[in-house]
Design an enzyme around this catalytic site. Sequence first.
Site, PDB file in Angstrom:
ATOM      1  N   ASP A  26      43.414  42.586  34.328  1.00  0.00           N
ATOM      2  CA  ASP A  26      42.097  42.200  34.342  1.00  0.00           C
ATOM      3  C   ASP A  26      41.087  42.870  35.135  1.00  0.00           C
ATOM      4  OD1 ASP A  26      40.186  39.992  33.568  1.00  0.00           O
ATOM      5  OD2 ASP A  26      41.596  38.221  34.666  1.00  0.00           O
ATOM      6  N   HIS A  43      38.293  49.102  28.254  1.00  0.00           N
ATOM      7  CA  HIS A  43      39.564  49.047  27.844  1.00  0.00           C
ATOM      8  C   HIS A  43      40.355  50.415  27.634  1.00  0.00           C
ATOM      9  CE1 HIS A  43      39.047  44.786  27.592  1.00  0.00           C
ATOM     10  NE2 HIS A  43      38.315  44.701  26.299  1.00  0.00           N
ATOM     11  N   LEU A 136      64.648  52.221  32.132  1.00  0.00           N
ATOM     12  CA  LEU A 136      63.366  51.692  32.628  1.00  0.00           C
ATOM     13  C   LEU A 136      62.766  50.755  31.519  1.00  0.00           C
ATOM     14  CD1 LEU A 136      60.894  51.304  34.451  1.00  0.00           C
ATOM     15  CD2 LEU A 136      59.962  53.598  33.605  1.00  0.00           C
TER      16      LEU A 136
HETATM   17  C1  FPP Z   1      41.361  42.165  30.588  1.00  0.00           C
HETATM   18  O1  FPP Z   1      40.244  42.590  31.033  1.00  0.00           O
HETATM   19  C2  FPP Z   1      41.868  43.084  29.518  1.00  0.00           C
HETATM   20  C3  FPP Z   1      42.385  42.913  28.412  1.00  0.00           C
HETATM   21  C4  FPP Z   1      42.387  41.354  27.840  1.00  0.00           C
HETATM   22  C5  FPP Z   1      42.833  43.712  27.356  1.00  0.00           C
HETATM   23  C6  FPP Z   1      43.895  44.790  28.046  1.00  0.00           C
HETATM   24  C7  FPP Z   1      43.933  45.909  27.070  1.00  0.00           C
HETATM   25  C8  FPP Z   1      43.885  47.288  27.275  1.00  0.00           C
HETATM   26  C9  FPP Z   1      43.819  47.685  28.755  1.00  0.00           C
HETATM   27  C10 FPP Z   1      43.903  48.086  26.069  1.00  0.00           C
HETATM   28  C11 FPP Z   1      45.385  48.678  25.942  1.00  0.00           C
HETATM   29  C12 FPP Z   1      46.481  48.598  26.775  1.00  0.00           C
HETATM   30  C13 FPP Z   1      47.682  49.242  26.688  1.00  0.00           C
HETATM   31  C14 FPP Z   1      48.676  48.594  27.128  1.00  0.00           C
HETATM   32  C15 FPP Z   1      47.641  50.505  26.160  1.00  0.00           C
HETATM   33  P1  FPP Z   1      38.942  42.058  30.660  1.00  0.00           P
HETATM   34  O2  FPP Z   1      38.441  42.371  29.387  1.00  0.00           O
HETATM   35  O3  FPP Z   1      39.336  40.330  30.610  1.00  0.00           O
HETATM   36  O4  FPP Z   1      38.112  42.011  31.772  1.00  0.00           O
HETATM   37  P2  FPP Z   1      36.745  41.115  32.277  1.00  0.00           P
HETATM   38  O5  FPP Z   1      37.286  39.751  32.991  1.00  0.00           O
HETATM   39  O6  FPP Z   1      36.072  42.093  33.443  1.00  0.00           O
HETATM   40  O7  FPP Z   1      35.917  40.758  31.197  1.00  0.00           O
END
Ligand code: FPP
Length: 241
Positions: A26, A43, A136
């Site tokens: 997050d 991201h 793993l």
């Molecule tokens: C949460 O932060 C993040 C997500 C819902 C997306 C996670 C995806 C990635 C990191 C991209 C690819 C991942 C991998 C495993 C290669 P948020 O956007 O909810 O953050 P905020 O709460 O600050 O808005």
Amino acid sequence: MLFRRKKKSGPVKVDDRLTHIAFILDGNGRWAKKRGMPREYGHSEGAQTFKRIVRYCGDIGIKVVTVYAFSTENWSRPKGEVDRIISLLDEYIAGAERELDENKIRYTFLGDKSVFAPGMVERMTRLEEISAHYELRLNIALNYGARAEIVHACRELAESGEEITEESLSSKLYTAGCPDPDLIVRTANERRLSNFLLWQAAYSELYFTPTLWPDMRPEDVDEAVADFYARERRFGGVTSK
Ligand code: FPP
């Protein structure tokens, strides 16, 4: 005025009390916003962090890592953001196949794959198959929701006519055969499970940190691990102290 430096716990080699760590990523959006950048930038950085953290977990002896990469609810985000997350994931999956011999990771995807483009589904399925012999284990929850997972498992049991027990239900979950998470880490100061591993988290220890996911470093994992070891897990029993 004297400022006391936050005491760092240092790297910890884990033992069989801590085999499985799950992460709720997050704070990618907030991380980007703080830099005046679009959320997609957060991201991309989050994906890099993810690779570093998985590698580090393997180095300290963790056997299973699970990551909540994309929930069934995340589809409600703006299309451009969803497209960027999915393409980051697809790039990651293609790279994971190329680097398989080097990384030696067993990949499993948790969630309903069928909504993704056929090419991506093929890459996910192939990666699961060709990596199945590695030790793993990395579970990537993608288009995942715990309630839907439990309903799906119940339907399978009802159709098969099998007796409904905790074991039979567990065997129909996406995590079948995988130990439950010992520790669930959520970043960015949010303190909830958000439909993640609701069945499997029955006795998990929860650890919340204000660190935004892209800023997460091995030292932050050390802090979470040290915090875990300072706790007493009773699984409903009585204290040993
Ligand atoms: C949460 O932060 C993040 C997500 C819902 C997306 C996670 C995806 C990635 C990191 C991209 C690819 C991942 C991998 C495993 C290669 P948020 O956007 O909810 O953050 P905020 O709460 O600050 O808005």
